[in-house]
Design a protein around this motif. Structure first.
Motif, PDB file in Angstrom:
ATOM      1  N   PHE A 125      -1.426  11.699  10.027  1.00  0.00           N
ATOM      2  CA  PHE A 125      -0.424  11.001   9.345  1.00  0.00           C
ATOM      3  C   PHE A 125      -0.507   9.555   9.993  1.00  0.00           C
ATOM      4  N   ALA A 126      -0.223   9.552  11.131  1.00  0.00           N
ATOM      5  CA  ALA A 126       0.056   8.266  12.114  1.00  0.00           C
ATOM      6  C   ALA A 126      -1.413   7.441  11.700  1.00  0.00           C
ATOM      7  N   ASP A 127      -2.487   7.985  11.733  1.00  0.00           N
ATOM      8  CA  ASP A 127      -3.805   7.447  11.470  1.00  0.00           C
ATOM      9  C   ASP A 127      -3.864   6.939  10.267  1.00  0.00           C
ATOM     10  N   ALA A 128      -3.482   7.521   9.148  1.00  0.00           N
ATOM     11  CA  ALA A 128      -3.371   6.902   7.871  1.00  0.00           C
ATOM     12  C   ALA A 128      -2.394   5.712   7.817  1.00  0.00           C
ATOM     13  N   LEU A 129      -1.310   6.018   8.365  1.00  0.00           N
ATOM     14  CA  LEU A 129      -0.232   4.904   8.330  1.00  0.00           C
ATOM     15  C   LEU A 129      -0.683   3.460   8.919  1.00  0.00           C
ATOM     16  N   ALA A 130      -1.379   3.975  10.209  1.00  0.00           N
ATOM     17  CA  ALA A 130      -1.790   2.658  10.946  1.00  0.00           C
ATOM     18  C   ALA A 130      -2.870   1.854   9.953  1.00  0.00           C
ATOM     19  N   GLY A 131      -3.677   2.606   9.472  1.00  0.00           N
ATOM     20  CA  GLY A 131      -4.647   2.149   8.611  1.00  0.00           C
ATOM     21  C   GLY A 131      -4.311   1.267   7.703  1.00  0.00           C
TER      22      GLY A 131
ATOM     23  N   ALA B 129      -5.762  15.955  -4.599  1.00  0.00           N
ATOM     24  CA  ALA B 129      -6.223  14.853  -4.346  1.00  0.00           C
ATOM     25  C   ALA B 129      -6.654  13.970  -5.709  1.00  0.00           C
ATOM     26  N   TRP B 130      -6.998  14.678  -6.669  1.00  0.00           N
ATOM     27  CA  TRP B 130      -7.349  13.847  -7.962  1.00  0.00           C
ATOM     28  C   TRP B 130      -5.904  13.094  -8.571  1.00  0.00           C
ATOM     29  N   LEU B 131      -4.814  13.875  -8.439  1.00  0.00           N
ATOM     30  CA  LEU B 131      -3.526  13.181  -8.695  1.00  0.00           C
ATOM     31  C   LEU B 131      -3.350  12.076  -7.881  1.00  0.00           C
ATOM     32  N   ALA B 132      -3.816  12.176  -6.569  1.00  0.00           N
ATOM     33  CA  ALA B 132      -3.312  11.024  -5.945  1.00  0.00           C
ATOM     34  C   ALA B 132      -4.408   9.659  -6.338  1.00  0.00           C
ATOM     35  N   THR B 133      -5.600  10.121  -6.672  1.00  0.00           N
ATOM     36  CA  THR B 133      -6.449   8.999  -7.485  1.00  0.00           C
ATOM     37  C   THR B 133      -5.833   8.689  -8.540  1.00  0.00           C
ATOM     38  N   TRP B 134      -5.247   9.422  -9.579  1.00  0.00           N
ATOM     39  CA  TRP B 134      -4.672   8.948 -10.850  1.00  0.00           C
ATOM     40  C   TRP B 134      -3.638   7.950 -10.369  1.00  0.00           C
TER      41      TRP B 134
ATOM     42  N   PRO C 220       0.687  -1.175   0.118  1.00  0.00           N
ATOM     43  CA  PRO C 220       0.219  -0.004  -0.160  1.00  0.00           C
ATOM     44  C   PRO C 220       0.827   1.258  -0.134  1.00  0.00           C
ATOM     45  N   VAL C 221       0.302   2.230  -0.460  1.00  0.00           N
ATOM     46  CA  VAL C 221       1.156   3.624  -0.672  1.00  0.00           C
ATOM     47  C   VAL C 221       0.319   4.739  -0.059  1.00  0.00           C
ATOM     48  N   LEU C 222       1.013   5.328   0.786  1.00  0.00           N
ATOM     49  CA  LEU C 222       0.558   6.775   1.428  1.00  0.00           C
ATOM     50  C   LEU C 222       1.264   7.751   0.807  1.00  0.00           C
ATOM     51  N   LEU C 223       0.548   8.674   0.188  1.00  0.00           N
ATOM     52  CA  LEU C 223       1.162   9.758  -0.735  1.00  0.00           C
ATOM     53  C   LEU C 223       1.091  11.021  -0.018  1.00  0.00           C
ATOM     54  N   LEU C 224       2.072  11.613  -0.110  1.00  0.00           N
ATOM     55  CA  LEU C 224       2.466  13.158   0.850  1.00  0.00           C
ATOM     56  C   LEU C 224       1.974  14.198  -0.305  1.00  0.00           C
ATOM     57  N   MET C 225       0.900  14.858  -0.292  1.00  0.00           N
ATOM     58  CA  MET C 225       0.610  15.876  -1.311  1.00  0.00           C
ATOM     59  C   MET C 225       0.868  17.227  -0.848  1.00  0.00           C
ATOM     60  N   GLY C 226       1.072  17.985  -1.728  1.00  0.00           N
ATOM     61  CA  GLY C 226       1.449  19.525  -1.390  1.00  0.00           C
ATOM     62  C   GLY C 226       0.389  20.292  -1.075  1.00  0.00           C
ATOM     63  N   ARG C 227      -1.032  20.017  -1.661  1.00  0.00           N
ATOM     64  CA  ARG C 227      -1.990  20.626  -1.523  1.00  0.00           C
ATOM     65  C   ARG C 227      -3.251  19.975  -1.536  1.00  0.00           C
ATOM     66  N   PRO C 228      -4.408  20.247  -0.858  1.00  0.00           N
ATOM     67  CA  PRO C 228      -5.479  19.271  -0.737  1.00  0.00           C
ATOM     68  C   PRO C 228      -6.030  19.321  -2.274  1.00  0.00           C
TER      69      PRO C 228
ATOM     70  N   ARG D  34      -3.093   5.839  -8.048  1.00  0.00           N
ATOM     71  CA  ARG D  34      -3.377   4.947  -7.455  1.00  0.00           C
ATOM     72  C   ARG D  34      -3.033   4.678  -6.022  1.00  0.00           C
ATOM     73  N   ALA D  35      -2.648   5.815  -5.392  1.00  0.00           N
ATOM     74  CA  ALA D  35      -2.358   5.710  -3.901  1.00  0.00           C
ATOM     75  C   ALA D  35      -3.472   5.173  -3.211  1.00  0.00           C
ATOM     76  N   ASP D  36      -3.055   4.482  -2.184  1.00  0.00           N
ATOM     77  CA  ASP D  36      -4.109   3.924  -1.147  1.00  0.00           C
ATOM     78  C   ASP D  36      -4.386   5.000  -0.078  1.00  0.00           C
ATOM     79  N   ALA D  37      -3.788   6.125  -0.039  1.00  0.00           N
ATOM     80  CA  ALA D  37      -4.264   6.867   0.999  1.00  0.00           C
ATOM     81  C   ALA D  37      -3.287   8.107   0.980  1.00  0.00           C
ATOM     82  N   ALA D  38      -3.871   9.308   1.177  1.00  0.00           N
ATOM     83  CA  ALA D  38      -3.159  10.420   0.918  1.00  0.00           C
ATOM     84  C   ALA D  38      -3.342  11.557   2.068  1.00  0.00           C
ATOM     85  N   VAL D  39      -2.214  12.178   2.452  1.00  0.00           N
ATOM     86  CA  VAL D  39      -2.092  13.363   3.504  1.00  0.00           C
ATOM     87  C   VAL D  39      -1.503  14.594   2.826  1.00  0.00           C
ATOM     88  N   THR D  40      -1.734  15.657   3.420  1.00  0.00           N
ATOM     89  CA  THR D  40      -1.034  16.866   2.720  1.00  0.00           C
ATOM     90  C   THR D  40      -0.008  17.411   3.567  1.00  0.00           C
ATOM     91  N   HIS D  41       0.906  18.100   2.956  1.00  0.00           N
ATOM     92  CA  HIS D  41       2.266  19.050   3.801  1.00  0.00           C
ATOM     93  C   HIS D  41       1.640  20.111   4.185  1.00  0.00           C
TER      94      HIS D  41
END
Length: 133
Positions: free
Chosen positions: A117-123, A96-101, A85-93, A103-110
């Motif tokens: 972040f810990a919640d997404a990683l634990a999931g 999110a469409w690029l994170a979908t493109w 699974p991939v957790l993507l760090l995005m520059g801006r909310p 195929r990231a499993d989850a994404a959080v922003t800088h």
């Protein structure tokens, strides 16, 4: 003794890799195993680490250059058998469409919110454990 989970962290910025380690800590949630980090600053490093280690989750920085985390994610999903699974760090909310493109499993922003972040990683670690079981 409980086994550890391996988290690959990809960013060309050492400060970002450190923020990821500090945000999640050694154990992002009480019900997931302790985490060991493998850090990579280049795409060839990511590919080599995926071959050399059993990686449970990848954390990819979308702002990395020249190979951004979103493109790397899409490449991994296409080319790596049983890609973690991939957790993507995005520059801006709005990205999110690029994170979908990608195929990231989850994404959080800088900047990273440690709790989110810990919640997404634990999931993702929980989901990986369920697949491996």
């Amino acid at each position: 003794m409980q086994p550890t989970a391996t988290v690959l962290v990809y960013s060309d910025n050492a400060d970002t890799r450190e923020q990821v380690r500090l945000a999640a800590g050694r154990r992002p949630a009480p019900d997931v195993p302790p985490v060991e980090y493998v850090e990579c600053a280049t795409l060839p490093g990511v590919l080599a680490a995926l071959e050399a280690h059993h990686v449970d989750v990848c954390v990819l920085d979308g702002e990395t250059a020249p190979a951004g985390g979103m493109g790397v994610c899409r490449q991994l999903k296409d080319e790596v058998f049983r890609c973690p699974p991939v957790l993507l760090l995005m520059g801006r909310p709005q990205d999110a469409w690029l994170a979908t493109w990608s195929r990231a499993d989850a994404a959080v922003t800088h900047p990273l919110d440690p709790a989110a972040f810990a919640d997404a990683l634990a999931g993702l670690l929980r989901a990986r454990k369920a697949v491996d079981a």
